[in-house]
Design a protein around this motif. Sequence first.
Motif, short mmCIF file in Angstrom:
data_model
loop_
_atom_site.label_atom_id
_atom_site.label_comp_id
_atom_site.label_asym_id
_atom_site.label_seq_id
_atom_site.Cartn_x
_atom_site.Cartn_y
_atom_site.Cartn_z
N VAL A 18 0.17 -1.03 6.21
CA VAL A 18 0.45 -0.50 4.89
C VAL A 18 1.51 -1.32 4.18
O VAL A 18 1.90 -0.99 3.06
CB VAL A 18 0.87 0.98 4.94
N ASN A 19 2.00 -2.39 4.81
CA ASN A 19 2.95 -3.29 4.14
C ASN A 19 2.25 -4.35 3.31
O ASN A 19 2.88 -5.07 2.56
CB ASN A 19 3.83 -4.00 5.16
N GLN A 20 0.92 -4.45 3.52
CA GLN A 20 0.14 -5.44 2.76
C GLN A 20 0.19 -5.13 1.27
O GLN A 20 0.18 -3.98 0.87
CB GLN A 20 -1.32 -5.32 3.15
N ALA A 21 0.18 -6.19 0.45
CA ALA A 21 0.01 -5.98 -0.98
C ALA A 21 -1.41 -5.53 -1.24
O ALA A 21 -2.35 -5.98 -0.57
CB ALA A 21 0.31 -7.26 -1.75
N VAL A 22 -1.60 -4.65 -2.20
CA VAL A 22 -2.93 -4.14 -2.49
C VAL A 22 -3.88 -5.26 -2.93
O VAL A 22 -5.07 -5.21 -2.67
CB VAL A 22 -2.84 -3.03 -3.57
N GLU A 23 -3.32 -6.30 -3.57
CA GLU A 23 -4.20 -7.37 -4.05
C GLU A 23 -4.89 -8.14 -2.93
O GLU A 23 -5.84 -8.86 -3.17
CB GLU A 23 -3.44 -8.34 -4.95
N THR A 24 -4.41 -7.98 -1.69
CA THR A 24 -5.08 -8.68 -0.60
C THR A 24 -6.20 -7.86 0.02
O THR A 24 -6.84 -8.30 0.96
CB THR A 24 -4.08 -9.05 0.52
N LEU A 25 -6.44 -6.65 -0.50
CA LEU A 25 -7.46 -5.80 0.09
C LEU A 25 -8.84 -6.09 -0.51
O LEU A 25 -8.95 -6.57 -1.62
CB LEU A 25 -7.12 -4.33 -0.15
N SER A 26 -9.88 -5.74 0.24
CA SER A 26 -11.24 -5.84 -0.29
C SER A 26 -11.46 -4.69 -1.27
O SER A 26 -10.71 -3.72 -1.30
CB SER A 26 -12.26 -5.77 0.83
N ILE A 64 0.82 -1.21 0.00
CA ILE A 64 0.00 0.00 0.00
C ILE A 64 0.86 1.26 0.00
O ILE A 64 0.63 2.19 -0.78
CB ILE A 64 -0.93 -0.01 1.22
N ALA A 65 1.88 1.29 0.85
CA ALA A 65 2.71 2.48 0.94
C ALA A 65 3.38 2.77 -0.39
O ALA A 65 3.40 3.91 -0.86
CB ALA A 65 3.75 2.31 2.04
N SER A 66 3.91 1.72 -1.04
CA SER A 66 4.57 1.94 -2.33
C SER A 66 3.58 2.44 -3.35
O SER A 66 3.91 3.28 -4.20
CB SER A 66 5.20 0.64 -2.81
N ASN A 67 2.35 1.92 -3.31
CA ASN A 67 1.34 2.38 -4.24
C ASN A 67 1.04 3.86 -4.02
O ASN A 67 0.91 4.63 -4.97
CB ASN A 67 0.06 1.56 -4.07
N LEU A 68 0.91 4.23 -2.78
CA LEU A 68 0.57 5.61 -2.46
C LEU A 68 1.63 6.57 -2.99
O LEU A 68 1.33 7.64 -3.49
CB LEU A 68 0.44 5.75 -0.94
N TYR A 69 2.88 6.16 -2.87
CA TYR A 69 3.99 7.04 -3.23
C TYR A 69 4.54 6.76 -4.61
O TYR A 69 5.59 7.29 -4.97
CB TYR A 69 5.10 6.95 -2.18
N LEU A 70 3.85 5.94 -5.39
CA LEU A 70 4.38 5.57 -6.69
C LEU A 70 4.59 6.81 -7.56
O LEU A 70 3.68 7.61 -7.75
CB LEU A 70 3.42 4.60 -7.38
N GLY A 71 5.79 6.94 -8.07
CA GLY A 71 6.06 8.07 -8.95
C GLY A 71 6.48 9.33 -8.20
O GLY A 71 6.80 10.34 -8.83
N ARG A 72 6.44 9.32 -6.88
CA ARG A 72 6.92 10.49 -6.10
C ARG A 72 7.46 10.00 -4.77
O ARG A 72 7.10 10.51 -3.70
CB ARG A 72 5.80 11.49 -5.90
N GLU A 73 8.29 8.99 -4.87
CA GLU A 73 8.86 8.37 -3.69
C GLU A 73 9.70 9.37 -2.88
O GLU A 73 10.27 10.31 -3.45
CB GLU A 73 9.72 7.17 -4.10
N ILE A 74 9.77 9.12 -1.59
CA ILE A 74 10.62 9.94 -0.73
C ILE A 74 11.95 9.25 -0.55
O ILE A 74 11.99 8.06 -0.24
CB ILE A 74 9.99 10.12 0.67
N ARG A 75 13.03 9.98 -0.74
CA ARG A 75 14.33 9.37 -0.51
C ARG A 75 14.86 9.74 0.86
O ARG A 75 14.43 10.70 1.49
CB ARG A 75 15.32 9.85 -1.57
N ARG A 76 15.83 8.94 1.32
CA ARG A 76 16.47 9.23 2.60
C ARG A 76 17.16 10.58 2.58
O ARG A 76 17.53 11.07 1.52
CB ARG A 76 17.54 8.18 2.88
N LYS A 77 17.36 11.10 3.75
CA LYS A 77 18.17 12.31 3.86
C LYS A 77 19.63 11.93 3.66
O LYS A 77 20.02 10.78 3.84
CB LYS A 77 18.00 12.93 5.25
#
Lengths: 334, 334, 323, 275, 275
Positions: free
Chosen positions: D158-166, D112-125
């Motif tokens: 939010v570590n769950q894969a989106v495919e496991t969601l309802s 879920i987290a990766s999906n939310l941030y897809l295309g605008r990921e946050i990088r480490r400082k």
Amino acid sequence: MTTTPTQASSVPSKKGTAPGISRIVQMPLFGSTVALILAIIVFSILSPRFLTPANFSLILQQSVVIGILAVAQTLIILTAGIDLSIGAIAVLGTIVLAISGGETGAIVGLLLTLLVCVALGSLNGALVTLLKLPPFIVTLGAFTAIVAATRLFAGSQTFPVSDPVLTFLGTSFKIGSFVTTYGVVAMLLVYLVVGYALTQTAWGKHVYAVGGNPVAARLSGVKSDRAIFSVYLVAGVIAMIAAWAALGRIPNADPNAYQNANLETITAVVIGGTSLFGGRGGVLGTLIGTLIVGVLRNGLTLAGVDNLYQNIATGILVVAAVAADQFMRRKSAR
Amino acid sequence: MTTTPTQASSVPSKKGTAPGISRIVQMPLFGSTVALILAIIVFSILSPRFLTPANFSLILQQSVVIGILAVAQTLIILTAGIDLSIGAIAVLGTIVLAISGGETGAIVGLLLTLLVCVALGSLNGALVTLLKLPPFIVTLGAFTAIVAATRLFAGSQTFPVSDPVLTFLGTSFKIGSFVTTYGVVAMLLVYLVVGYALTQTAWGKHVYAVGGNPVAARLSGVKSDRAIFSVYLVAGVIAMIAAWAALGRIPNADPNAYQNANLETITAVVIGGTSLFGGRGGVLGTLIGTLIVGVLRNGLTLAGVDNLYQNIATGILVVAAVAADQFMRRKSAR
Amino acid sequence: LLLGTTACSSGDSSGDEGSGGSGEDIKIGLITKTDSNPFFVKMRESAQEAAEENGAELIALSGAFDGDNEGQVAAIENLVSQGVQGIMITPNSSSGILAAIKQARDQGVLVVALDTATDPEDAVDATFATDNFAAGVAQGSWVKASLGDTEPKVVMLDGTPGGTVDTFRHDGFLEGMGLKEDAPEVLGMENTNGDQTKAQTAMENLLQRAPEANALYTINEPAAAGGFAAIKAAGKEDQIVIGSIDGSCTGVENVKNGVIGATVMQFPTKMASQGVEAIVAYAKDGTKPKAGFNDTGSELITDKPVEGLPSKDTTWGAENCWG
Amino acid sequence: MNETSAAAAPAVGAPAQPLALQARGLVKRYGSVTAINGADFDLRSGEVLAVIGDNGAGKSSLIKALAGAVVPDEGEIRMKGEVVHFRNTGDARAHGIETVYQDLAVIPALDIASNLYLGREIRRKGIMGSLFRRLDMPAMREEASKHLSELKIGIKSVNQAVETLSGGQRQGVAVSRAAAFGKGVIIMDEPTAALGVRESGQVIELIKSIRDRGIPVVLISHDMPHVFEVADRIHVHRLGRRAAVVDPKQRSMSEVVALMTGAERPTDLEAAGGA
Amino acid sequence: MNETSAAAAPAVGAPAQPLALQARGLVKRYGSVTAINGADFDLRSGEVLAVIGDNGAGKSSLIKALAGAVVPDEGEIRMKGEVVHFRNTGDARAHGIETVYQDLAVIPALDIASNLYLGREIRRKGIMGSLFRRLDMPAMREEASKHLSELKIGIKSVNQAVETLSGGQRQGVAVSRAAAFGKGVIIMDEPTAALGVRESGQVIELIKSIRDRGIPVVLISHDMPHVFEVADRIHVHRLGRRAAVVDPKQRSMSEVVALMTGAERPTDLEAAGGA
Ligand SMILES: Nc1ncnc2c1ncn2[C@@H]1O[C@H](COP(=O)(O)OP(=O)(O)OP(=O)(O)O)[C@@H](O)[C@H]1O
Ligand SMILES: Nc1ncnc2c1ncn2[C@@H]1O[C@H](COP(=O)(O)OP(=O)(O)OP(=O)(O)O)[C@@H](O)[C@H]1O
Ligand SMILES: [Mg+2]
Ligand SMILES: [Mg+2]
């Protein structure tokens, strides 16, 4: 972790059936790892020479070239592509490296080889992304053309090399009593770097996204073409490393070598649990897949099995390894 | 046709841009057909010998075995599978047919060959459906094992046949001044029958359904496993026909023949516009794909192009043919 | 035949004395180019027989395709790891696998080359092989003599591009014909990988292009059979002279039937049995075979002999053929 | 016809708030089907604009054109008065347009987290981020949970894969993503279709709060009560184009439904794009 | 626990109409997530039973178990009193159970008519059908258009591939399919989620007419007005199991929503499965 218990709608299972174990068994790589370990145990029983550091070192060395190329194949398959030309690019790389390394010195030769390999990888990538051609066709065309071009370029000759830089990846060194080559180190490094990039960087997420659901990736604003192109470009870089390692292993560039590299790399990738439909899998599985194939060939020879019977056994054992994987995952998952 | 105009919500386009033409250009096979015709025109200009009935007959005859096997490959790819063993099964078929046909008479030999081919196809199908293994792995394992077993079975020998029934598909006959063989007729029949089954029967719909969306097919009550299994079984039957045709073309069963059949059939299928991801495509495209490859090889030789340059040209032209297809479809579609 | 060459050593009881350093059974590795070519299959079978007669164990391995150096190197390594006393190898490329061979020899393993020499020749302890260039010359000389005064119009069905043996035969043939590589008399060349099907397709297309051809070089007998099928279909059996190399029983049969004009027979059984004997001798008391190239000979087989060119007829050929 | 409507537009759309997003004479054909047939569109700053219409009316196609997911064959799109050309969704995103697509556009195998941030990921400082380009997964996970918890759709991790969601949970993820990142315009194509009563209510609240932050929202919905609860204006889409823009305070639900199905005709002002 | 509820069931469910479909103590786990957690279910002959619940409550999982799409880990299913074991959807279909899945289960590349008849194609009459197994495409097309036209979702031609349809049109295809073929029980998982106002209304009418034909319908929906319009009884699902069965005539919408979210507790009778 994030939701309040009062509205948690998916109910955690009553921990009657040890969920720790079922979670481990469900891990994508559990099955193939077990298959690898099982093969090692069986061959250790069949031949006392199998489970020795020297023999292990051998298996690793024999896996270097295909192992490295399989990383490139993994990347491309993750984007739902396939690369039939990766072996041919590497072979052309060995020829370029041997000839140019002899004429211009090793460093310039390495750079030139990198240039050629990256150019060819990029050409594949450009055809796939710009013209939207199926990767199978693009890389098949590239394969056919590159193999022929390599033979024309090389004449009917092979090119021995002796420069220590060019054969550097074949040089062996000791860790304690374990002898291995820099080629093995290079292979492990390639796995490490690409594994890191796939799991820890945005680029990796994009590779999975374009393979997993190209439409959604596009709609989510992922620069799909850029991600796909980059993968073919990186495949070119990896092919160059494989070419270098190949000269380390066999210091003689031969236009006829590694004709089965396509099939062998794809096999390693698929045994390692990466889906040919893209978006699922990773390089760790590919490493295990490569080792399974290497262990089978070495172990069967040590057990005194002839080539033809070896092939029959390999065919059956590869299917069995994947079947074991599927079986264990399914049993716990659905 | 069915809805009343008052609530038609998708508006028919104003027929300013001739929609007939755009519809033809959009047809899945338009591009590859144009590529085939273009190739024929170019070679006709390059070599006066190309556009003769005799040469055409030759191209058809050269395409028979791969053309037949490509039908099986199409079926399997339509279900989102892939068959790396189909060529190996056919080769084993030629050996069985030559040996048994010699010993037990042609008819029994044909039946026995059918049995062997169907058994091997079914084994693939059973592993794919019952154990849910990836078709790539199953058929790769089968390929490796069958090739080795064939060599063991055949020893180092080849098996010449002379029985007119066994070589029947190589017998030529005339239509007007056009000489062709029964093998060509058999190939066209295979295309016709399978084409009919795919488009006109429930079985065909199910094949497309399981390839297009396996989950939805299952939920819709399609017996997915049965459909998939049947496809591998039919592939076995087709392999037997190919084996028969191969003995017609070369009346000498050779365990080393047709080693590239996998790649060649897959190439024909993909050039013909069938998706490697399943659910889209058909056998007519595969026929065109097979002919494109045959025309290229024949035409380049007639044009006096050297072997290696031929390969380079083939690689490039195959990509170009598919690119033309994509280009025309995209231009009118999106 | 076989017995003749192996009899001398079979008298000794095998492997009991501490030879080659150990009292274990003698293990011999055989690495052919591929496991598909009937020539190598015959070689493997002969080696198997010879090994059995000498009480040795044979492990037969091979590359996956012509040019599979990696596969052959891995095979050498695995055989050394397995503990063989000697390895017989038909090297894929004459120089590609020298490092692995050297490593094996450094560990006390006797390495002999069969069928194809290494470059340099002393990279192995000994070589037992056909002189493929000479065999090519024989084929070429016979074709040239058969054409008589007719101007040659040659088409060539080659094997695998770059293969050592393929190159020797090809060059030898042209030498025998008295032609240069790029001579205008050569109307076309196609690669067949020694495969009958590919050869037939290649010849069909070559005949469309060069219908006036009158001489055909073939890398081996399956290629000749494929070429003949195309020639026959075109009705040019009497126009084209076909030469070949190998000496398999099918090939000799084809010479007899007029499918092939002449073939040059090689003797894989000799190579295998001499190789096995050398290794067994080495394993017993450390004697090494005669270093360098040991020609196992070749013989022109034809029922249409030509003046000045020694040859045997197909009856002799049928008795001495392999496969 | 494009010409006339384009010319007429400023006069009609201008009086009230400035226009955030505007389209004139959009056309999109698929073979013989014309999904968008000369559609106009006006979104004012700070408003919630509902887009309603029959199934197949072309609503999704229209907003895909506005979001860069589809390149129209004809017509022009303007943002804050400037003509823009979106060749892909990235272009639209760069202009601050975020979209919830009807078919959700999530990657099933990614978490879920990766999906939310897809295309605008946050990088480490620091160097890990700048040189080694390492992602700051902990930060992304934490932010993702925060955004999701606003919707209360009962996602455990939010570590769950989106495919496991309802179905509803997936929709929640897509809505959260748009809400979290939209800076210019947020477009939602049937965001509550799969959601429960409570969850739908939360999405409506979310839309209001987005508007209150000053960001205009386009809401496609078949749920008339929701539309009337939240919309400032209603764009009625019919047969591939805008049939009317109505004021929900002046029209009843049944009147609007009648407009939508063509049973009633809009007033001239409504047909011209409203006041 | 299964034992007790199974034993209690006939006493509670029996009084009114006979039971068409019944389930006791169903459990389905996915790794560490339990999607169905001891769920009971009763559908009476000739009724419309609404199943409602929060997102992720397990409604879809429950009806997938009833439709054979998921094989439960524990529990039993009975049809007309007989215990049945559905290993796949074909088994359930053979018992007359037809289902509209939330994710629609259509084949994108196939045309509408083929999708409608998938798995129960009509063959030609005579030898063409029996021997050559030729499909009667004209008949299937005609029938398909007839069924689809009932829903008025504006589909031009049943020869179109489903992938070219709008979201709502696809849903219409799935609903038509179930309605056309259901003989025993028809299950619809959020059939109106993507549908317009008018189209939704038509589906509700369709459900009523199915019930009037004597076929019981299970309707999963988040749309409370629809639920209250059409349902005879309401099954409230919560945390993977049935929390209550309520009578829509005795409870208001807001009470039912409160039950669904756990804000209110059901009566003992309701908790036991209703009267
Ligand atoms: N294949 C699966 N793997 C893992 N978890 C799953 C799977 N299918 C469902 N779940 C989980 O089971 C729970 C119930 O899902 P289900 O789809 O039945 O909910 P629902 O009541 O239909 O919700 P909605 O109203 O959103 O459709 C969810 O938490 C979901 O994450
Ligand atoms: N890729 C496509 N190819 C062909 N036709 C298409 C495509 N996309 C949409 N259409 C057609 O365009 C029309 C409008 O579709 P669109 O999805 O925009 O409708 P919608 O108003 O969003 O409907 P819904 O309320 O059902 O979601 C439909 O008739 C549909 O069949
Ligand atoms: Mg829509
Ligand atoms: Mg659901």
